[in-house]
Design a protein around this motif. Structure first.
Motif, short mmCIF file in Angstrom:
data_model
loop_
_atom_site.label_atom_id
_atom_site.label_comp_id
_atom_site.label_asym_id
_atom_site.label_seq_id
_atom_site.Cartn_x
_atom_site.Cartn_y
_atom_site.Cartn_z
N ASP A 16 0.75 -1.08 -0.13
CA ASP A 16 0.03 0.00 -0.06
C ASP A 16 0.97 1.32 -0.02
OD1 ASP A 16 -2.35 -1.55 0.05
OD2 ASP A 16 -2.68 -1.43 2.18
N LYS A 17 2.23 1.20 0.62
CA LYS A 17 2.84 2.25 1.04
C LYS A 17 3.43 2.75 -0.56
CE LYS A 17 6.62 3.91 3.58
NZ LYS A 17 7.74 3.67 4.92
N ALA A 18 3.62 1.42 -1.23
CA ALA A 18 4.30 1.79 -2.62
C ALA A 18 3.36 2.46 -3.50
CB ALA A 18 4.93 0.64 -3.09
N GLU A 19 2.00 2.10 -3.40
CA GLU A 19 0.95 2.43 -4.22
C GLU A 19 0.72 4.14 -4.08
OE1 GLU A 19 -0.55 1.54 -6.63
OE2 GLU A 19 -0.67 -0.63 -6.77
N GLU A 20 0.85 4.37 -2.57
CA GLU A 20 0.53 5.72 -2.05
C GLU A 20 1.89 6.58 -2.64
OE1 GLU A 20 0.70 7.83 2.10
OE2 GLU A 20 -0.19 5.75 2.15
N GLN A 21 3.19 6.15 -2.66
CA GLN A 21 4.40 6.91 -2.94
C GLN A 21 4.01 7.17 -4.50
OE1 GLN A 21 7.17 4.09 -1.40
NE2 GLN A 21 7.44 5.55 0.11
N LEU A 22 3.46 6.28 -5.20
CA LEU A 22 3.61 6.23 -6.76
C LEU A 22 2.71 7.38 -6.99
CD1 LEU A 22 4.24 5.55 -9.59
CD2 LEU A 22 2.60 3.74 -9.47
N ARG A 23 1.43 7.35 -6.28
CA ARG A 23 0.39 8.50 -6.51
C ARG A 23 0.88 9.86 -6.25
NH1 ARG A 23 -3.37 4.89 -4.48
NH2 ARG A 23 -3.12 5.81 -2.57
N GLU A 24 1.46 10.03 -5.20
CA GLU A 24 2.17 11.29 -4.57
C GLU A 24 3.12 11.74 -5.83
OE1 GLU A 24 3.91 10.84 -0.80
OE2 GLU A 24 2.02 10.42 0.36
N LEU A 25 3.85 10.72 -6.21
CA LEU A 25 4.97 11.33 -7.00
C LEU A 25 4.48 11.72 -8.44
CD1 LEU A 25 8.10 11.14 -7.68
CD2 LEU A 25 7.72 9.08 -8.54
N VAL A 26 3.38 10.99 -8.85
CA VAL A 26 2.78 11.69 -10.14
C VAL A 26 1.99 12.88 -9.87
CG1 VAL A 26 0.80 10.94 -11.85
CG2 VAL A 26 2.51 9.29 -11.30
#
Length: 103
Positions: free
Chosen positions: A9-19
């Motif tokens: 979930d953390k990786a998904e959240e970080q990807l969203r934030e990055l985009v």
């Protein structure tokens, strides 16, 4: 043989934030979506080439068995579970940030 990809979930959240950050920073959604596409492509490549990532330079990450792929700016940290034929994505972070604490 293809490995399965699992993202925390953390990786998904970080990807969203990055985009969102890239879209905001560049003022251009297409640039952000282009990055997203490159990151997704690099992650999907791990299904067939799980060993393709390099060993991180921080010894603590190295000792914990992480590998990293660099997609232009962003870094994708993952581990390989050989028995389960699984690649687990733990973190997707911007290389310009101090990332040791983000994983």
């Amino acid at each position: 043989m293809k490995y399965k990809i699992l993202r925390t979930d953390k990786a998904e959240e970080q990807l969203r934030e990055l985009v969102f950050y890239i879209a905001d920073d560049s003022g251009n959604v297409d640039i952000a979506l282009g990055y997203l596409d490159k990151i997704e492509t690099a992650i999907n490549r791990l299904q067939e080439f799980p060993e393709s990532g390099s060993i991180p330079r921080y010894s603590i990450l190295k000792k914990q068995g992480y590998r990293v792929i660099i997609v232009e700016g962003p870094l994708v940290f993952y581990k390989i579970n050989e028995e389960a034929e699984l690649v687990i994505i733990y973190a997707i972070v911007d290389a310009r940030r101090e990332y040791r604490n983000l994983i």
